[in-house]
Design a protein around this motif. Sequence first.
Motif, short mmCIF file in Angstrom:
data_model
loop_
_atom_site.label_atom_id
_atom_site.label_comp_id
_atom_site.label_asym_id
_atom_site.label_seq_id
_atom_site.Cartn_x
_atom_site.Cartn_y
_atom_site.Cartn_z
N ALA A 74 0.86 -1.32 0.04
CA ALA A 74 -0.12 -0.13 -0.56
C ALA A 74 1.43 1.41 0.12
O ALA A 74 0.61 2.55 -0.13
CB ALA A 74 -0.56 0.11 0.84
N LYS A 75 2.67 0.80 0.29
CA LYS A 75 2.94 2.20 0.58
C LYS A 75 4.04 2.23 -0.47
O LYS A 75 5.00 2.93 -0.02
CB LYS A 75 3.46 2.00 2.44
CG LYS A 75 2.93 2.69 3.28
CD LYS A 75 3.29 2.82 4.51
CE LYS A 75 2.05 2.85 5.30
NZ LYS A 75 2.53 3.80 6.50
N ASN A 76 4.44 1.07 -1.44
CA ASN A 76 5.14 1.05 -2.34
C ASN A 76 6.99 0.51 -1.99
O ASN A 76 7.66 1.31 -2.50
CB ASN A 76 4.85 2.13 -3.60
CG ASN A 76 4.29 1.73 -4.57
OD1 ASN A 76 3.62 0.65 -4.13
ND2 ASN A 76 4.09 2.82 -5.13
N THR A 77 6.60 0.41 -0.29
CA THR A 77 7.74 0.39 0.81
C THR A 77 7.99 -0.97 0.76
O THR A 77 7.38 -1.65 0.93
CB THR A 77 7.32 1.32 1.84
OG1 THR A 77 7.51 2.76 0.77
CG2 THR A 77 9.37 1.42 2.58
N VAL A 78 9.27 -1.29 0.37
CA VAL A 78 10.12 -2.75 1.23
C VAL A 78 11.22 -1.43 2.64
O VAL A 78 11.49 -1.10 2.32
CB VAL A 78 10.64 -3.23 0.08
CG1 VAL A 78 12.43 -2.53 -0.47
CG2 VAL A 78 11.74 -4.42 0.34
N TYR A 79 11.37 -2.96 3.60
CA TYR A 79 11.99 -2.03 4.45
C TYR A 79 12.68 -3.41 4.83
O TYR A 79 12.99 -4.51 4.37
CB TYR A 79 10.85 -2.42 5.65
CG TYR A 79 9.95 -1.38 5.89
CD1 TYR A 79 8.53 -1.38 5.66
CD2 TYR A 79 10.50 -0.35 6.55
CE1 TYR A 79 7.69 -0.78 5.59
CE2 TYR A 79 9.53 0.73 6.21
CZ TYR A 79 7.92 0.36 5.48
OH TYR A 79 6.61 1.27 5.43
N LEU A 80 13.97 -3.16 5.36
CA LEU A 80 15.51 -3.80 6.37
C LEU A 80 15.14 -3.95 7.62
O LEU A 80 16.07 -2.62 7.69
CB LEU A 80 16.33 -3.87 5.40
CG LEU A 80 17.44 -5.35 6.02
CD1 LEU A 80 16.72 -6.95 5.71
CD2 LEU A 80 18.50 -4.79 5.35
N GLN A 81 14.98 -4.29 8.54
CA GLN A 81 15.00 -4.27 9.91
C GLN A 81 16.43 -5.18 10.37
O GLN A 81 16.72 -6.40 10.12
CB GLN A 81 13.97 -5.07 10.42
CG GLN A 81 14.38 -4.69 12.63
CD GLN A 81 13.72 -3.04 12.59
OE1 GLN A 81 13.08 -2.16 12.42
NE2 GLN A 81 14.70 -2.49 13.75
#
Length: 113
Positions: A74-81
């Motif tokens: 929905a936010k066009n976002t990929v994360y790396l925690q």
Amino acid sequence: QVHLVESGGGLVQAGGSLRLSCVASGVIFSANAMAWYRQAPGKQRELVAAITDGGNTHYADSVKGRFTISRDNAKNTVYLQMNSLKPEDTAVYYCRLPRWDYWGQGTQVTVSS
């Protein structure tokens, strides 16, 4: 025009955490796998983690159990925690859209001992 913009890098002490974000534009984000790479000084760029369009994940052995890749379509976002960071995690981290070989500009992560 596809753009990948990373953020969230910085300086952290060993044992600390950071969360990187990569916002994609100009692409149907939900239909594409995404990946994080890193490049340390004097070393080759290496794959850190990847996530498929269906949410399946893959990690480099060196980060398994410490890093988590996730995505928010929905936010066009990929994360790396990144947790339990080590000095050897110091590198420029890049977001990549493998299907079309697009790369972000990178974000610096520095882990002090």
